[in-house]
Design an enzyme around this catalytic site. Structure first.
Site, PDB file in Angstrom:
ATOM      1  N   THR A  12      10.109  -2.192   2.767  1.00 46.62           N
ATOM      2  CA  THR A  12      11.171  -2.304   1.748  1.00 46.62           C
ATOM      3  C   THR A  12      12.331  -3.113   2.343  1.00 46.62           C
ATOM      4  OG1 THR A  12      12.383  -0.266   2.315  1.00 46.62           O
ATOM      5  CG2 THR A  12      10.529  -0.054   0.763  1.00 46.62           C
ATOM      6  N   GLY A  13      12.958  -3.915   1.510  1.00 47.08           N
ATOM      7  CA  GLY A  13      14.015  -4.783   2.021  1.00 47.08           C
ATOM      8  C   GLY A  13      13.454  -5.787   3.013  1.00 47.08           C
ATOM      9  N   GLY A  14      12.284  -6.325   2.684  1.00 47.32           N
ATOM     10  CA  GLY A  14      11.604  -7.219   3.631  1.00 47.32           C
ATOM     11  C   GLY A  14      11.963  -8.685   3.475  1.00 47.32           C
ATOM     12  N   SER A  16      14.853  -9.993   4.221  1.00 50.55           N
ATOM     13  CA  SER A  16      16.000 -10.378   5.051  1.00 50.55           C
ATOM     14  C   SER A  16      16.035  -9.553   6.336  1.00 50.55           C
ATOM     15  CB  SER A  16      17.278 -10.116   4.224  1.00 50.55           C
ATOM     16  OG  SER A  16      18.442 -10.394   4.976  1.00 50.55           O
ATOM     17  N   GLY A  17      16.695 -10.094   7.353  1.00 48.22           N
ATOM     18  CA  GLY A  17      17.033  -9.335   8.563  1.00 48.22           C
ATOM     19  C   GLY A  17      15.877  -8.616   9.242  1.00 48.22           C
ATOM     20  N   ILE A  18      16.077  -7.330   9.494  1.00 45.88           N
ATOM     21  CA  ILE A  18      15.104  -6.520  10.245  1.00 45.88           C
ATOM     22  C   ILE A  18      13.785  -6.394   9.471  1.00 45.88           C
ATOM     23  CG2 ILE A  18      14.653  -4.182  11.128  1.00 45.88           C
ATOM     24  CD1 ILE A  18      17.783  -4.019  11.633  1.00 45.88           C
ATOM     25  N   GLY A  19      13.872  -6.218   8.161  1.00 55.22           N
ATOM     26  CA  GLY A  19      12.664  -6.093   7.338  1.00 55.22           C
ATOM     27  C   GLY A  19      11.837  -7.369   7.385  1.00 55.22           C
ATOM     28  N   SER A 135      20.177   4.436  11.966  1.00 54.22           N
ATOM     29  CA  SER A 135      21.217   3.716  12.713  1.00 54.22           C
ATOM     30  C   SER A 135      21.814   4.641  13.756  1.00 54.22           C
ATOM     31  CB  SER A 135      22.326   3.268  11.756  1.00 54.22           C
ATOM     32  OG  SER A 135      23.437   2.793  12.497  1.00 54.22           O
ATOM     33  N   TYR A 148      28.380   5.648   5.315  1.00 56.41           N
ATOM     34  CA  TYR A 148      27.195   4.981   5.879  1.00 56.41           C
ATOM     35  C   TYR A 148      26.548   5.899   6.921  1.00 56.41           C
ATOM     36  CZ  TYR A 148      24.367   1.509   8.373  1.00 56.41           C
ATOM     37  OH  TYR A 148      23.324   0.833   8.969  1.00 56.41           O
TER      38      TYR A 148
HETATM   39  P1  NAD Z   1      19.950  -7.218   5.551  1.00 58.07           P
HETATM   40  O1  NAD Z   1      21.104  -7.211   4.627  1.00 58.07           O
HETATM   41  O2  NAD Z   1      19.540  -8.473   6.215  1.00 58.07           O
HETATM   42  O3  NAD Z   1      18.672  -6.614   4.831  1.00 58.07           O
HETATM   43  C1  NAD Z   1      18.754  -5.518   3.966  1.00 58.07           C
HETATM   44  C2  NAD Z   1      17.549  -5.519   3.058  1.00 58.07           C
HETATM   45  O4  NAD Z   1      17.636  -4.392   2.190  1.00 58.07           O
HETATM   46  C3  NAD Z   1      17.489  -6.763   2.180  1.00 58.07           C
HETATM   47  O5  NAD Z   1      16.164  -7.205   2.103  1.00 58.07           O
HETATM   48  C4  NAD Z   1      17.926  -6.244   0.811  1.00 58.07           C
HETATM   49  O6  NAD Z   1      17.307  -6.932  -0.255  1.00 58.07           O
HETATM   50  C5  NAD Z   1      17.415  -4.818   0.870  1.00 58.07           C
HETATM   51  N1  NAD Z   1      18.103  -3.961  -0.087  1.00 58.07           N
HETATM   52  C6  NAD Z   1      19.420  -3.625  -0.145  1.00 58.07           C
HETATM   53  N2  NAD Z   1      19.640  -2.842  -1.217  1.00 58.07           N
HETATM   54  C7  NAD Z   1      18.444  -2.686  -1.833  1.00 58.07           C
HETATM   55  C8  NAD Z   1      18.018  -1.990  -2.981  1.00 58.07           C
HETATM   56  N3  NAD Z   1      18.872  -1.296  -3.747  1.00 58.07           N
HETATM   57  N4  NAD Z   1      16.708  -2.047  -3.323  1.00 58.07           N
HETATM   58  C9  NAD Z   1      15.835  -2.747  -2.573  1.00 58.07           C
HETATM   59  N5  NAD Z   1      16.169  -3.433  -1.483  1.00 58.07           N
HETATM   60  C10 NAD Z   1      17.470  -3.398  -1.119  1.00 58.07           C
HETATM   61  O7  NAD Z   1      20.308  -6.124   6.637  1.00 58.07           O
HETATM   62  P2  NAD Z   1      19.538  -5.495   7.895  1.00 58.07           P
HETATM   63  O8  NAD Z   1      20.544  -5.429   8.959  1.00 58.07           O
HETATM   64  O9  NAD Z   1      18.249  -6.170   8.142  1.00 58.07           O
HETATM   65  O10 NAD Z   1      19.323  -4.013   7.361  1.00 58.07           O
HETATM   66  C11 NAD Z   1      18.080  -3.359   7.309  1.00 58.07           C
HETATM   67  C12 NAD Z   1      18.284  -1.898   7.620  1.00 58.07           C
HETATM   68  O11 NAD Z   1      18.759  -1.773   8.954  1.00 58.07           O
HETATM   69  C13 NAD Z   1      19.307  -1.176   6.750  1.00 58.07           C
HETATM   70  O12 NAD Z   1      18.812   0.098   6.390  1.00 58.07           O
HETATM   71  C14 NAD Z   1      20.513  -1.030   7.675  1.00 58.07           C
HETATM   72  O13 NAD Z   1      21.313   0.063   7.335  1.00 58.07           O
HETATM   73  C15 NAD Z   1      19.828  -0.843   8.995  1.00 58.07           C
HETATM   74  N6  NAD Z   1      20.630  -1.128  10.193  1.00 58.07           N
HETATM   75  C16 NAD Z   1      21.144  -2.372  10.407  1.00 58.07           C
HETATM   76  C17 NAD Z   1      21.904  -2.595  11.551  1.00 58.07           C
HETATM   77  C18 NAD Z   1      22.513  -3.937  11.850  1.00 58.07           C
HETATM   78  O14 NAD Z   1      23.378  -4.022  12.738  1.00 58.07           O
HETATM   79  N7  NAD Z   1      22.105  -5.009  11.195  1.00 58.07           N
HETATM   80  C19 NAD Z   1      22.119  -1.552  12.463  1.00 58.07           C
HETATM   81  C20 NAD Z   1      21.576  -0.307  12.207  1.00 58.07           C
HETATM   82  C21 NAD Z   1      20.824  -0.105  11.070  1.00 58.07           C
END
Ligand code: NAD
Length: 251
Positions: A12-14, A16-19, A135, A148
């Site tokens: 899920t959320g794949g 962008s970023g970590i996904g 996190s 958060y």
């Molecule tokens: P990101 O913004 O690059 O990716 C977030 C993803 O979540 C995106 O694909 C977005 O489309 C999806 N998303 C957001 N709301 C949504 C919804 N309502 N329905 C479906 N998809 C949704 O950010 P990221 O940093 O890759 O975040 C991924 C996870 O990692 C998150 O849960 C975030 O809390 C967690 N996280 C991030 C960090 C950091 O420093 N980047 C640190 C700790 C935890």
């Protein structure tokens, strides 16, 4: 990952970023990967780049998750790996927490995660792996992150109970707690660039390894937890944070 060519993974959320990095990693190991996200345009673009299937589903809407599950069931039957990663970061100080911001953050990060698992359960294979992206904020008192952090602490608590209850089906449930990772998440907060840069620098200074993590580094840990090499690991939480959670404060 053992026998990845036989595994089906939902991230899920794949888009962008970590996904995104994890979808890429799982695919490179031979899994069949489905990514989801909220924006049709972004999901389409990412799924093309990654050469995986993309499905639009807003995890804050239970009906959208149900629709997602029915699509995945029709296409693939059952799945082996569920990476519950979708999340948002909306900082605000105590005293300025709006109901809307509370509902949005808890609705995606916690309720969205819970109902993603609830609704996917009937099509999770026995022996499947669920990884919840939490996190280190679940354990810190970092300013402006009260909601958060609470959403992630709730997710970690849910992870432990779910691990106990799903063990009879040999479904493993683990949480990953990253520290700061270089992804677009911070740019989505609406913070002006100057403030964002200051925030990033302050954060980096607190990390003993003095840098942000890379999404690919988180992806490797998630792929390990998803694999058969992690067959005896459930109910666990794994910090991957450059040491920020043990920062003694005088550095
Ligand atoms: P990101 O913004 O690059 O990716 C977030 C993803 O979540 C995106 O694909 C977005 O489309 C999806 N998303 C957001 N709301 C949504 C919804 N309502 N329905 C479906 N998809 C949704 O950010 P990221 O940093 O890759 O975040 C991924 C996870 O990692 C998150 O849960 C975030 O809390 C967690 N996280 C991030 C960090 C950091 O420093 N980047 C640190 C700790 C935890």
């Amino acid at each position: 990952m053992k026998n990845p060519e036989n595994k089906v993974a939902v991230v899920t959320g794949g888009n962008s970023g970590i996904g995104y990095a994890t979808a890429q990693k799982l695919k490179s190991e031979g899994a069949t990967v489905i990514i989801t996200g909220r924006s049709a345009e972004k999901v389409e673009q990412a799924s093309k780049e990654l050469a995986v299937r993309g499905i639009v589903a807003d995890v804050s809407q239970v009906s959208a998750i149900e629709h997602l599950v029915s699509q995945v069931k029709e296409l693939y039957g059952q799945i082996d790996i569920l990476f519950v990663n979708a999340g948002i970061f909306a900082p605000a100080p105590v005293g300025q927490i709006s109901e809307e911001m509370f509902d949005q953050q808890m609705g995606i990060n916690f309720k969205g995660a819970v109902f993603t698992i609830e609704k996917f359960l009937p099509i999770l294979k026995d022996g499947a792996s669920i990884i919840n992206l939490s996190s280190v904020n679940a354990y810190t008192g970092m300013a402006n992150t009260a909601i958060y952090a609470a959403s992630k602490a709730a997710l970690n608590s849910f992870t432990r109970t779910a691990a106990t209850e799903l063990a009879p089906r040999k479904i493993r449930v683990n949480a990953v707690n990253p520290g700061p990772v270089a992804t677009p998440i911070f740019g989505k907060t609406g913070m002006p660039e100057e403030q964002l840069n200051g925030f990033a620098q302050a954060m980096q200074n607190r990390v003993p390894l003095k840098r942000f993590g890379e999404p690919t580094e988180i992806a490797k840990l998630v792929a390990f937890l998803a694999s058969d090499d992690a067959a005896f690991i459930t109910g666990g939480e794994y910090n991957i944070d450059g040491g920020i959670n043990i920062n003694p404060g005088i550095m």
